[in-house]
Structures are given as C-alpha cells and as structure tokens.
Design an enzyme around this catalytic site. Structure first.
Site, PDB file in Angstrom:
ATOM      1  N   LYS A 193     -89.964  42.393  40.707  1.00  0.00           N
ATOM      2  CA  LYS A 193     -88.608  42.745  40.270  1.00  0.00           C
ATOM      3  C   LYS A 193     -88.197  44.099  40.848  1.00  0.00           C
ATOM      4  O   LYS A 193     -87.043  44.284  41.256  1.00  0.00           O
ATOM      5  CB  LYS A 193     -88.532  42.786  38.739  1.00  0.00           C
ATOM      6  CG  LYS A 193     -88.579  41.432  38.073  1.00  0.00           C
ATOM      7  CD  LYS A 193     -88.350  41.565  36.568  1.00  0.00           C
ATOM      8  CE  LYS A 193     -88.412  40.209  35.875  1.00  0.00           C
ATOM      9  NZ  LYS A 193     -88.180  40.325  34.415  1.00  0.00           N
ATOM     10  N   PHE A 218     -79.818  40.932  36.311  1.00  0.00           N
ATOM     11  CA  PHE A 218     -80.150  40.643  34.923  1.00  0.00           C
ATOM     12  C   PHE A 218     -81.575  40.141  34.806  1.00  0.00           C
ATOM     13  O   PHE A 218     -82.009  39.281  35.583  1.00  0.00           O
ATOM     14  CB  PHE A 218     -79.226  39.560  34.350  1.00  0.00           C
ATOM     15  CG  PHE A 218     -77.787  39.960  34.233  1.00  0.00           C
ATOM     16  CD1 PHE A 218     -77.293  40.511  33.065  1.00  0.00           C
ATOM     17  CD2 PHE A 218     -76.925  39.780  35.302  1.00  0.00           C
ATOM     18  CE1 PHE A 218     -75.960  40.866  32.961  1.00  0.00           C
ATOM     19  CE2 PHE A 218     -75.599  40.147  35.213  1.00  0.00           C
ATOM     20  CZ  PHE A 218     -75.111  40.690  34.037  1.00  0.00           C
ATOM     21  N   ASP A 219     -82.304  40.660  33.824  1.00  0.00           N
ATOM     22  CA  ASP A 219     -83.514  39.978  33.387  1.00  0.00           C
ATOM     23  C   ASP A 219     -83.063  38.728  32.623  1.00  0.00           C
ATOM     24  O   ASP A 219     -81.964  38.704  32.063  1.00  0.00           O
ATOM     25  CB  ASP A 219     -84.313  40.910  32.473  1.00  0.00           C
ATOM     26  CG  ASP A 219     -85.469  40.205  31.808  1.00  0.00           C
ATOM     27  OD1 ASP A 219     -86.254  39.577  32.536  1.00  0.00           O
ATOM     28  OD2 ASP A 219     -85.571  40.260  30.572  1.00  0.00           O
ATOM     29  N   LYS A 220     -83.880  37.697  32.609  1.00  0.00           N
ATOM     30  CA  LYS A 220     -83.488  36.466  31.905  1.00  0.00           C
ATOM     31  C   LYS A 220     -83.847  36.509  30.428  1.00  0.00           C
ATOM     32  O   LYS A 220     -82.975  36.468  29.553  1.00  0.00           O
ATOM     33  CB  LYS A 220     -84.155  35.236  32.550  1.00  0.00           C
ATOM     34  CG  LYS A 220     -83.777  33.916  31.860  1.00  0.00           C
ATOM     35  CD  LYS A 220     -84.531  32.737  32.421  1.00  0.00           C
ATOM     36  CE  LYS A 220     -85.944  32.656  31.873  1.00  0.00           C
ATOM     37  NZ  LYS A 220     -86.023  32.276  30.447  1.00  0.00           N
ATOM     38  N   THR A 221     -85.130  36.628  30.127  1.00  0.00           N
ATOM     39  CA  THR A 221     -85.603  36.470  28.758  1.00  0.00           C
ATOM     40  C   THR A 221     -85.172  37.646  27.888  1.00  0.00           C
ATOM     41  O   THR A 221     -85.486  38.798  28.181  1.00  0.00           O
ATOM     42  CB  THR A 221     -87.137  36.351  28.736  1.00  0.00           C
ATOM     43  OG1 THR A 221     -87.527  35.295  29.606  1.00  0.00           O
ATOM     44  CG2 THR A 221     -87.636  36.066  27.335  1.00  0.00           C
TER      45      THR A 221
END
Length: 669
Positions: free
Chosen positions: A544, A362-365
């Site tokens: 990433k 998952f990306d956070k933002t």
C-alpha cells in the site's frame, strides 16, 4: 520562564517553566501590547463594551463631531483645532502606543505606518485630516477585532461545551466535584438532559447520547453497558452510570481543542508568502514615501506641504492591513467550522493541501465497508429449511470468537432463532468447528474443512465459485456426509460510500482508488458497488505504501483515507492522511493530518469542499488586497488621493477581506 508561545488564533499564551502571576505576564508582554486574563474577562459584557479600542474610538467621534460643528458655526480656530487634537490623540492613542515602539525597533507594521502618517499630518497643520484618519483607523481596528473574535467563537464554543463539574459516587455518597478532582475509575452519575463531563464506559443504564460536539452528528447514538461515551456529549434519555477512563486534560474533547488550537497557530504556505511579501513591501513603501516627500520639492520646485501630504497619503493607503489579515482569518474560520462539524484539520498546510487534492485513495475494510462481515444469504441444500440451518449453525458457533462466527450469531439474533447447546464441541483452528446438536453430528467451516473430511463438494462447487466471483465468503454446514447449507458472508459496503464517492467527484476529486489486501474478486465487487473505477488488490501494508508513492509521483497530491492504525504508513506517505472514526482513537488523532471524528464517510466531501472554498477565499483576499493597494498607490502620483480617501480604501479593503473569510463559517455538510 523557559519558553513562551503566543497563539493569536486561539487568544492563548502557553508558558513553559515556572508559573508566573497574571501581573508578571502582563508586564513582560507590555511592550507588544499583550494582556492575559484567567478565564474569559467580563463574560457578561459585549465585545463592544469590553474593548478599549471601541470606547476610545467612540469618544474620538464625539470630539470630531464637536469640532466640525464649531467649524460650521464659524467659531474661532483655537477651540476647533483643540477639539481636532483631542479627537486625534484619543482616536490614535492605541495605534501610537503600539506604533512608535515598533518604529524604535525598525519594525514597520501597520501601526507604525499609521502613527507616522497621523504625526506628519499634525506637523504640517492638517488637523482635520489627522483627526479623521485617527478615527477611521480606530474604526477599522475595532471592526477587524470584532470579525476576528467572531471567527474564534467556533473554537470557543467547543471549549465551553464540556461542564466544569460532575456528580460522582464516592464512599457511598453522591458528590458534585470539579472535573479537575475526578480520577480515573470514579463512578459518574449522568442524569437525563445532562452533559457528560468526562470520557468513560457505561456500566449501568441505557440511553441515547448526542455526540455532536465530538463527531458533528446530531442524531443521538444509543448506548448501554460497555459502550464508550465522551465528554461534551448530551445524555438525552435515561440515567447512566459511567466509569471514568480519562482525566479531564486527556478527554477526546480536550484533545480536539488542543489540536485545533495548534492547527490555528501553524502557518499555511499562502500565509508564509504574505509574511515574506510584507517584510520587503513595507520598507519599500517607507522609502517610496520618503522619496515622494523630498524629491519633488528639491528637484522640481513643488511645494513642500503638498509633497509631504502626498507621501502621508501613500503611507496610509499602502499599509498592508488587508494583506496581513487575508489568510489567517480564512484559516481560523475554516478550521473552526470543520471542528464544529466533527472534522479535525491539523493546520493551514493540511487545509490547503486538502483543497488541492486530485486523487483520493481508500482502504477498503472499515473505510468503504463496515469492517465486519455479515450474512448476506442462507442457501439450504438437500431440503433443509433456512431457519433450521441457521439454528444449527448458530448453536455450533456460539462458542467461537471468530468474526465469521459472530456474523452467523448476529443473523440468528436478528431472525429470533433459538440457540441450543452443542455437545462434544471441537474447534478446528483455521478451518471451523464440529459438535453434536440434538443428537446430530454437525460440521461448520470453510470448504477446505469438508475437503479434508472427504465430504463431496461437486454438487455445490458452481455455487461456491459464483459466491467467490461476487466477493463473498462461503461458510458450509454439513453432517459429515453431505453439505446441508451454505452461508454467504461479506464485509458489506457502507450505505453512504457510493454517495460519498460521487460527491467527491463533483467536488473536484478526479480519481478514486481502492487499496486492499483482499483478493481481486472481492476488490472488484466492492469497487463496482462503490462506484470506484480503479482498485488494487492483494496488497500487503508495504505494498500500500508503494502504491501511494506511485500515485503521488503521477498526480503529485494524493489523499489516503484509512482507520489511522493499520493504514498509518500509507497515510504518512500521502500528501494528506485522513483517518476515519477518530473519536476515542488516540492513534488516529496522532497520525492523521485530517481526522473524521465519526465513522461517517459523508464528511469527506464536505471537508474537500470547505478546503477548496478556503483556497478560493485566500486567493480572492490576496488578489483584492494587492489590486486595491496598487490602484490607490497609482492615484497618489497625480495628487488625486486624499488622506480621507486613503484611509477609507485601507479600512474598506481590510474589512471586506475579513468579511469574505467569515463566509467559510457558513459552509455546512
């Protein structure tokens, strides 16, 4: 005509080149029994009345029952045989019309196998069996056509969702125009209860809009001036003026329909396996049947009639009908169901990959979090009231466009704090701002701004360190001599994120990993709140990509969830790229393999469950089809398999795997 592409899943033919008439297209497709129609033919009629196979099968049944009645009454043979022949010709006409041309081309499909079997039965004088086989195969074909059309309805409902005309203001008048004539920039009037025909931006009016056709969310979304709205949405309350921003063929709904149609056309790995298997299986069965007809009479003295009868039974029961339909109907059902619930899966390959995922990154933002900072706490210092501190801060930040400034203004708005006017305002890039409010000099910004201004921070330093350890950002307010308040801001976790992560774990995703560019303290705080055990912080976009590659090497299949823009490189490297909030976002629609149209992470566990269910159904269908075929073929050699039993076994298997596939339509978020 330069090229033609046929999409059976969507019942659609795409022709590249010179436009052809319907009659010309039908002549070109006559050999393969392809018929086209502009629009939906006989929309008022039911499936059963507009399908010729159904009508022919019903008429065949009438003659078959008459033949059995005359046979029971012991009427002489000629009229009975004549009725059986009529039942055979009428019931088997559609099959023979497609089967014999295939035989000429040496393409051995289910129609060619059945045509040979029925013709062989007639040739050896088994009139009764020939008629029953022709009728039962017609029933099988009709049931398969019906269940397949039912699977297609999920897409068809999307196609029919947007209206074909809209009310537009032109030259000071309201005109009702077909959507094809509406141009970008036109002003569209949408009354309460009406569907939006085009994508656009609201210019006047406020309402609640149901966007279920796009996002799968049935809860209406409040909209007002400057908000984006989509074709197919339902305006539930007030009238809206909407400025059109996309032509009808470019609307979000149109893009979804095109992508779903393309997805249904793409072959999944299991479907490719079935096609390869059938390519060798069918000729092998033809050779085996020929051997069964010729070898026993020539070498063992068996009667020719019984040997040929057994060979015909083998041809019928070995027909790969169930095997051929086992995968496509499951894929069409799953992709159509997902589209109706606001999830776009771009093909059978991605459906199967999604069902096999064991790791989700998952990306956070903007994915796990809301993507915008919010004021979590206002901490007064030196006796200043919270309301006073918030009023001073909002007055200073009113002229700033920084995301942290917007968060403070939003907090003041929520608390109904009046915002004054700052004089001698000065923005300090990368640090904050200063100004005079009600005769008092005020400074607001990062700790670095106050350090450079030689404002003592020793008294608040422990508090600043505590906020940083909790993943929060500190914005300080002061008068140039001392700190008067601290604002704690954080990109807060979405309410649904912990539940979605937990449901993913229950759905079979063993590892969830968060990848973020934020510092470690923030990453740890968000990961803990979301229930994610593993995280990697301080990552640049290229980092990433490397992280996803590393995870893929260790776990082979990994999904990457992001916004489809900044995370596009990492999503491309993952087994399956999953974009959040694809409604109106062209980049997300283009780059991702799976698109969650709403900004709703709860659709992710649903998509995993649906994909896993589709994988199970496909494996069940293939296994059941092969088991049925091998069992029935085994019964041929002792002579226990009759033509009737053979066609019942073939028809039953095909219908059962189709009905099993249709269960996927019923899975809901």
């Amino acid at each position: 005509m330069a090229d033609a592409r046929l999409n059976f899943g969507a019942s659609k033919v795409t022709i590249v080149g010179k436009k052809l008439s319907t009659e010309k297209i039908n002549r070109l497709g006559a050999f393969d029994d392809i018929q086209v129609a502009e629009g939906e033919p006989d929309e008022g009629a039911s499936f059963w009345t507009r399908n010729r196979q159904v009508r022919m099968t019903a008429l065949s049944l009438v003659f078959l029952l008459l033949a059995f009645l005359l046979q029971w009454l012991q009427v002489s043979k000629p009229p009975v045989i004549g009725l059986f022949l009529l039942a055979t010709v009428i019931g088997g006409w559609e099959t023979a019309r497609k089967g014999f041309p295939s035989l000429i081309q040496l393409q051995f499909d289910m129609n060619s196998l059945m045509s040979v079997a029925v013709s062989g039965a007639l040739a050896i004088g088994y009139w009764e069996e020939a008629a029953v086989v022709a009728f039962l195969f017609g029933v099988s074909e009709s049931l398969q056509a019906y269940t397949t059309s039912k699977a297609r309805r999920s897409l068809k409902s999307l196609v029919e969702w947007a209206p074909r005309e809209a009310t537009v203001r032109r030259e000071g008048q309201l005109k009702v125009l077909p959507v094809e004539e509406i141009a970008i920039g036109d002003m569209m009037l949408v009354k309460p209860g009406e569907k939006l025909a085009m994508d656009g931006v609201v210019t006047a009016g406020r309402s609640a809009v149901n966007q279920a056709a796009i996002t799968g969310e049935s809860v209406p979304v409040p909209v007002g001036p400057q908000d984006e709205v989509y074709a197919g949405s339902i305006n539930e309350e007030g009238a809206l003026d909407v400025r059109v921003t996309k032509r009808v063929e470019d609307t979000t709904l149109a893009r979804i329909i095109d992508l779903v149609e393309e997805a249904q056309e793409q072959r999944a790995p299991s479907q490719a396996f079935v096609d390869r298997f059938a390519k060798y299986y069918t000729p092998a069965i033809m050779i085996l049947a020929a051997g069964l007809a010729w070898v026993p009479p020539l070498f063992f003295g068996s009667p020719w009639i019984s040997s040929i009868y057994d060979a015909l039974a083998l041809l019928i029961v070995a027909c790969p009908c169930a095997l051929v339909v086992s995968t496509p109907v499951a894929i069409v059902s799953a992709i159509g169901n997902a589209a109706q619930n606001g999830v776009l899966i771009k093909g059978g390959l991605h459906l199967e990959n999604m069902g096999a995922l064991r790791v989700m990154a998952f990306d956070k933002t903007g994915t796990l979090t809301r993507g915008e900072p919010r004021v979590t706490r206002v901490i007064p210092v030196h006796g200043v009231e919270k309301a006073e501190a918030l009023a001073l801060a909002a007055t200073l930040e009113a002229r700033s466009e920084h995301p942290l400034a917007r968060a403070i203004l939003q907090k003041a708005k929520e608390k109904a704090i009046p915002i004054g006017e700052a004089h001698d305002f000065e923005a300090i890039p990368g640090r904050g701002a200063r100004g005079v409010v009600d005769g008092r000099e005020c400074w607001i910004g990062s700790p670095r701004l106050f350090e450079e201004n030689h404002t003592p921070l020793q008294a608040v330093q422990p508090l600043l360190e505590e906020l940083q350890s909790q993943g929060e950002t500190a914005v300080l307010l002061g008068d140039g001599k001392q700190i008067t308040a601290i604002f704690a801001l954080a990109d807060t976790l979405r309410d649904i994120s912990p539940q979605a992560i937990a449901e993913l774990r229950r759905a079979g995703v063993k590892r969830s990993v968060m990848l973020t560019g934020d510092h470690r303290a923030t990453a740890q705080a968000i990961a803990t709140q979301a229930g994610i055990q593993e995280y990697r912080a301080d990552l640049l976009p290229e980092d990433k990509v490397e992280a996803v590659k590393e995870l893929r090497e260790s776990d082979h299949r990994i999904g990457m969830v992001g916004d489809g823009i900044n995370d596009a490189p990492a999503m491309a490297v993952a087994t399956t790229g999953i974009a959040m909030g694809g409604a109106g976002t062209d980049t997300a629609l283009e780059t991702a393999d799976v698109v969650l149209m709403a900004d709703d992470l709860s659709k992710l566990p649903f998509t995993v469950r649906l994909s896993r269910a589709a994988l199970r159904v496909i494996k069940q269908n293939i296994g059941f089809s092969l088991l049925t075929k091998f069992a029935a073929v085994y019964l041929v050699f002792p002579g226990w398999l009759t033509l009737w039993l053979a066609i019942f076994a073939d028809m039953g298997a095909a219908v059962l795997v189709t009905l099993n596939s249709l269960r996927l339509i019923r899975i809901r978020p």
